[in-house]
Design a protein around this motif. Structure first.
Motif, PDB file in Angstrom:
ATOM      1  N   THR A   1       3.381  13.159 -60.423  1.00 43.64           N
ATOM      2  CA  THR A   1       3.776  13.916 -61.600  1.00 43.64           C
ATOM      3  C   THR A   1       3.136  13.304 -62.837  1.00 43.64           C
ATOM      4  O   THR A   1       2.546  12.223 -62.783  1.00 43.64           O
TER       5      THR A   1
ATOM      6  N   ALA B   1       4.640  12.013 -65.211  1.00 44.89           N
ATOM      7  CA  ALA B   1       5.307  10.748 -65.532  1.00 44.89           C
ATOM      8  C   ALA B   1       4.676   9.589 -64.774  1.00 44.89           C
ATOM      9  O   ALA B   1       4.617   8.470 -65.286  1.00 44.89           O
TER      10      ALA B   1
ATOM     11  N   ARG C   1       7.190   5.979 -67.764  1.00 45.39           N
ATOM     12  CA  ARG C   1       8.559   6.494 -67.816  1.00 45.39           C
ATOM     13  C   ARG C   1       9.507   5.415 -68.328  1.00 45.39           C
ATOM     14  O   ARG C   1       9.154   4.242 -68.421  1.00 45.39           O
ATOM     15  N   HIS C   2      10.688   5.889 -68.666  1.00 43.49           N
ATOM     16  CA  HIS C   2      11.733   4.934 -69.031  1.00 43.49           C
ATOM     17  C   HIS C   2      12.365   4.362 -67.785  1.00 43.49           C
ATOM     18  O   HIS C   2      12.659   5.087 -66.844  1.00 43.49           O
ATOM     19  N   LEU C   3      12.567   3.090 -67.792  1.00 45.42           N
ATOM     20  CA  LEU C   3      13.234   2.460 -66.658  1.00 45.42           C
ATOM     21  C   LEU C   3      14.458   1.714 -67.191  1.00 45.42           C
ATOM     22  O   LEU C   3      14.596   1.485 -68.388  1.00 45.42           O
ATOM     23  N   ILE C   4      15.314   1.338 -66.286  1.00 42.15           N
ATOM     24  CA  ILE C   4      16.522   0.615 -66.682  1.00 42.15           C
ATOM     25  C   ILE C   4      16.410  -0.818 -66.205  1.00 42.15           C
ATOM     26  O   ILE C   4      16.152  -1.076 -65.028  1.00 42.15           O
ATOM     27  N   GLY C   5      16.550  -1.698 -67.114  1.00 45.45           N
ATOM     28  CA  GLY C   5      16.502  -3.107 -66.752  1.00 45.45           C
ATOM     29  C   GLY C   5      17.829  -3.765 -67.110  1.00 45.45           C
ATOM     30  O   GLY C   5      18.805  -3.089 -67.457  1.00 45.45           O
TER      31      GLY C   5
ATOM     32  N   GLY D   1      18.981  -2.969 -70.600  1.00 53.16           N
ATOM     33  CA  GLY D   1      19.077  -1.563 -70.987  1.00 53.16           C
ATOM     34  C   GLY D   1      17.802  -0.856 -70.602  1.00 53.16           C
ATOM     35  O   GLY D   1      17.109  -1.292 -69.682  1.00 53.16           O
ATOM     36  N   THR D   2      17.493   0.206 -71.308  1.00 51.13           N
ATOM     37  CA  THR D   2      16.296   0.949 -70.920  1.00 51.13           C
ATOM     38  C   THR D   2      15.067   0.394 -71.611  1.00 51.13           C
ATOM     39  O   THR D   2      15.144  -0.171 -72.691  1.00 51.13           O
TER      40      THR D   2
ATOM     41  N   ARG E   1       7.887  11.521 -74.602  1.00 52.85           N
ATOM     42  CA  ARG E   1       9.165  10.835 -74.381  1.00 52.85           C
ATOM     43  C   ARG E   1       9.407   9.726 -75.404  1.00 52.85           C
ATOM     44  O   ARG E   1      10.542   9.451 -75.761  1.00 52.85           O
TER      45      ARG E   1
ATOM     46  N   TRP F   1      24.009   7.148 -65.922  1.00 50.98           N
ATOM     47  CA  TRP F   1      23.927   5.898 -66.678  1.00 50.98           C
ATOM     48  C   TRP F   1      25.268   5.607 -67.364  1.00 50.98           C
ATOM     49  O   TRP F   1      25.785   4.503 -67.316  1.00 50.98           O
TER      50      TRP F   1
ATOM     51  N   TYR G   1      18.239   8.432 -61.955  1.00 54.68           N
ATOM     52  CA  TYR G   1      17.134   9.236 -62.461  1.00 54.68           C
ATOM     53  C   TYR G   1      17.273  10.712 -62.095  1.00 54.68           C
ATOM     54  O   TYR G   1      17.965  11.073 -61.151  1.00 54.68           O
TER      55      TYR G   1
END
Lengths: 267, 608
Positions: free
Chosen positions: A71, A73, A78-82, A85-86, A133, B388, B405
């Protein structure tokens, strides 16, 4: 071979044997910040050429093998979560745009149609990558170059590349190298002697005649190199050809039997 | 009694005279699928077919016993013309079956190397040399064949004079090709050399392809039973009505092969034993005089009267056709006439298909394309904020929940399909006691339409048949725009067998229609029951090459042609037309209505 590419720069001249003027054309396109489209059948040296050119131009290469789930993205990021936070993670395309280098999208038609649209602002005079984004608008690094490749076999043609996308590229068409060049390539890549390489190449030529009737795809230079390596490593020639040139090309019993006979006509 | 003794004598003497090795006999039919790609790979012309060769008369020096048995006069040899490559139907020349198989492959390779023969004796030697040089793997095999060949030849000791010189030259030419430049002259013909390719017969039959009056009704049963080997054909000029003086040697009796100027037009029962009569002939003489031997008048190929016919839409489209001999397109050669069965009444699904139709609809309705966002995925393009928040607000509940996601559903399909059905006359053939082929095709189309209408994939259905290039009838059954309803069902149920199969034109028109669809994948599904053919030159290689061209054009336009056929011999020509993966042969026709929707799923890569 990859190793030798990186070890010694002078080696890289030998590592890619040009078929025509593609090296000069690619260089000129790179100097003028133009994106390049390479088309050609499976295993004729498209990827090898791009790697070689990256070497020549001293630019890093970011290769993306496109698949049908790829895709936008995946390319852009893309945004990821760590733990904190993001956070935003750049995709390979964005990285190439920021840092400079060749972004090589292999088999681009495999990717979804919407994916290729993100390439549009990058592949014309604007040379920008808008990331919706994050709201960023990245101006491409002067060393950034976009290269895409695809195989115009009919399987991919039914997906096709949008005309509006194709229109933005300098296009190079590849085919299997001429027999005498292919012999040289085989000798270099595998180390077999010239006579055997010649036989392999003319066997490959025979197999290529079967394309479109009995075989979906012709025997590629890559497969010939595989066979040559196997022979060089001590496998009997007939066996090497069966495993590298007959079996990978078809499952049809009768066609296999015919190819076996053909191999016996050479080795 | 006389007959009985005669039969015994015949058996005995033919056994005595026999030089073949019956136990090692290898048949062409079993090897054909391998020989064809082998021939193509070695550079043979790819459109050429492989056929059985006729027996030719060679005036050889026969042994007494052979002369008594009447054998060894006619031999089948390998030859080729621009249409196909001919082999003996079976080979039993060597005592070892494996050697006989090798001989077939050797002949194939040699024929590929030698597309045209100018000088039989010299060309075969040079071609052998070239072949062995190019493909050194063949050397041991050739050596083996040559050694065995020498053993089978008459021994030099038994020959004298010129005969001996000639035989020596032949054996030398086989042992060391390229060393003998001329064949010494001797009486009669040398015994045929099975290792060599022979030139095409001199008096080949050239059919005038553009003949308008060709009377080709449905073939007689007996004609169809003839096996595949061909007969030499000769055309006689019998336009002169004067009965000439027949000159013949008195010691030869009239045999079947002699052309007698005798008008047999009225003897209608002669065709009872045509096949065995044809077997006995060396040469079949064809007369150009066009007087039907049979008094039956064939009405069925006439076009129906306008008031009974379907409604023609517009003036028709002119389409090109590919002429492989000239290697170019003949522009505007075919007139394709779209037809609409306007008198077909709307009707529901017929009773006998109702259950199948319902279950197919149910199954296929699950496949409706719906592009949804999938929430709470392990991977995806966007962060699923709801997930989330859940994790953040209720940490005790989903402590290591990683599914944060949103992903887009990948399972969508963007596909348009055009089903093109062959409605030629051959579909009128009976399948079993109750059904004809056309009935099955009709049911198949109905069920296919039911299934596809449930998926909401856009689809269209057309049928075609042709009467030469002047009228290619293109039946509109359902176009892309109209909804699938009882009107369409009525039209589908009203289809009837038409005329011939000019497939190229129909495929070209279908490509034009399908090309306008905006879908990502465009499937051109062809439902056929045999080779392309028509009553003009559109048969054999011409039809095949034109169809292939049309299929290639379709592929180039980004369409995906696929052929479903019920022709069990389809494996011979379909790979050439549609490519290795481009067709399916269905052996049990009655299962076609159920198989086709399944096939559709496979082709489109969806799993029900």
């Amino acid at each position: 071979m990859h190793k030798s590419l990186k070890e010694d720069d002078t080696m890289s001249n030998n590592a890619y044997l040009s078929q025509g003027r593609e090296v000069e054309i690619f260089k000129t396109a790179a100097e003028n910040n133009l994106p390049v489209l390479i088309k050609g059948p499976t295993g004729c040296g498209k990827t090898r050429f791009v790697e070689h050119m990256a070497e020549q131009l001293h630019r890093p290469i970011h290769t993306v093998a496109c698949h049908d789930d790829l895709t936008a993205a995946d390319l852009v990021g893309r945004h990821l979560i760590g733990a904190e936070g993001t956070y935003w993670q750049d995709g390979p395309l964005t990285r190439a745009v920021r840092e400079g280098g060749i972004c090589y999208l292999d088999e681009v038609v495999e990717a979804r149609k919407d994916t290729t649209v993100v390439l549009h602002p990058l592949s014309d005079h604007r040379r920008i990558l808008p990331i919706e984004r994050t709201g960023e608008l990245i101006q491409a690094h002067p060393d950034f170059m976009l290269v895409i490749s695809y195989n115009p076999g009919y399987q991919n043609l039914m997906k096709g590349l949008k005309p509006s996308t194709r229109q933005r590229f300098v296009a190079l068409s590849f085919d299997y190298p001429a027999p005498d060049r292919e012999v040289v390539i085989l000798c270099q890549e595998s180390g077999i002697d010239k006579q055997q390489a010649q036989q392999l190449v003319s066997l490959g030529g025979d197999l290529r005649r079967l394309k479109d009737h009995d075989l979906e795809e012709a025997a590629s230079t890559r497969l010939l190199i595989y066979a040559a390596r196997m022979i060089n490593a001590g496998l009997p020639a007939r066996e090497a050809c069966t495993t590298c040139l007959a079996q990978p090309l078809t499952d049809e019993v009768e066609t296999l039997a015919a190819i076996e006979r053909l191999i016996q006509a050479y080795f | 009694m006389e007959e009985f003794v005669g039969e015994i004598w015949h058996k005995l003497i033919t056994r005595q005279a026999r030089t073949d090795f019956e136990n090692a006999r290898v048949h062409l039919a079993s090897l054909q699928p391998q020989l064809a790609p082998y021939f193509r790979a070695l550079g043979g012309e790819s459109g050429k077919g492989i056929e059985g060769a006729d027996h030719r008369v060679f005036n050889t020096n026969r042994r007494l016993v052979q002369r008594m048995a009447g054998s060894h006069r006619r031999f089948a040899v390998c030859w080729q013309d621009e249409r196909s490559l001919r082999f003996p139907d079976s080979i039993a020349y060597f005592p070892d079956a494996e050697m006989n198989t090798s001989l077939y492959f050797w002949l194939t390779a040699l024929a590929a190397e030698l597309p045209q023969i100018k000088h039989w004796f010299v060309d075969n030697q040079t071609a052998t040399l070239k072949l062995l040089k190019k493909r050194p793997g063949l050397i041991p095999e050739y050596q083996r064949l040559a050694d065995a060949f020498i053993l089978m030849r008459p021994s030099l000791v038994s020959l004298k004079g010129q005969d001996r010189q000639r035989e020596e030259a032949i054996q030398q030419a086989i042992k060391e090709p390229g060393t003998i430049a001329t064949l010494p002259i001797a009486k009669g013909d040398p015994i045929p050399l099975p290792l060599w390719v022979y030139p095409a017969p001199l008096h080949g039959l050239i059919t005038s392809s553009e003949d308008d009056l060709e009377d080709q009704g449905k073939g007689n049963k007996a004609e169809e039973n003839l096996d595949s080997n061909r007969k030499q054909a000769q055309r006689f000029d019998d336009s002169k009505q004067t009965d000439g003086l027949l000159v013949f040697q008195l010691e030869c009796l009239f045999s079947w092969a002699e052309q007698v100027e005798l008008d047999r037009c009225q003897e209608e029962d002669l065709d009872q034993d045509l096949s065995s009569a044809a077997e006995d002939l060396d040469i079949i003489s064809l007369s150009r005089q066009r007087r039907a031997g049979s008094a039956k008048i064939k009405f069925d190929m006439d076009l129906p009267a306008p008031q009974n016919d379907d409604l023609p839409i517009g003036d028709g489209h002119r389409l090109p056709e590919w002429d492989y001999r000239k290697e170019r397109m003949i522009q505007d050669y075919c007139l394709l006439q779209p037809m609409l069965a306007d008198d077909a009444l709307p009707s529901p699904v017929p009773e006998h298909l109702k259950n199948q139709a319902r279950s197919l609809r149910n199954r296929f309705s699950m496949l409706q394309t719906n592009r949804q966002l999938q929430h709470r995925q392990l991977q995806g393009d966007e962060i699923d904020l709801d997930a989330w928040i859940d994790v953040k607000t209720q940490p005790h509940r989903n402590i290591d929940n990683q599914n944060l996601y949103i992903n887009r559903d990948n399972n969508h399909r963007d596909l348009a399909c055009l089903l093109l059905a062959d409605l030629s006359m051959s579909t009128d053939a009976g399948l079993n006691a109750e059904q004809r082929v056309i009935d099955v095709i009709r049911d198949t189309m109905l069920l296919f339409a039911e299934a596809l209408s449930a998926t909401r994939d856009p689809f269209a259905i057309y049928g075609f048949s042709s009467v030469k290039n002047k009228q290619v009838r293109y039946q509109l059954l359902k176009n892309f725009a109209e909804p699938y309803n009882d009107q369409v069902r009525g039209r589908l149920q009203a289809v009837k067998p038409g005329f011939y199969t000019r497939m190229g034109a129909a495929i070209r028109q279908s490509s034009e229609i399908l090309k306008l669809q905006k879908s990502q994948q465009r499937l051109l599904l062809i439902l056929s029951d045999g080779k392309p053919n028509d009553i003009d030159r559109y048969e054999g290689r011409y039809g095949i090459e034109d169809t292939r061209k049309a299929v290639l054009e379709a592929k180039q336009q980004g369409l995906q042609p696929f052929c479903v056929t019920i022709d069990e011999k389809g494996n011979d020509y379909l790979p050439y037309l549609f490519g290795d993966q481009g067709y399916a042969v269905i052996s049990d026709l009655t299962r076609l209505p159920i198989l086709l929707p399944k096939l559709y799923l496979n082709l489109t890569g969806t799993h029900a």
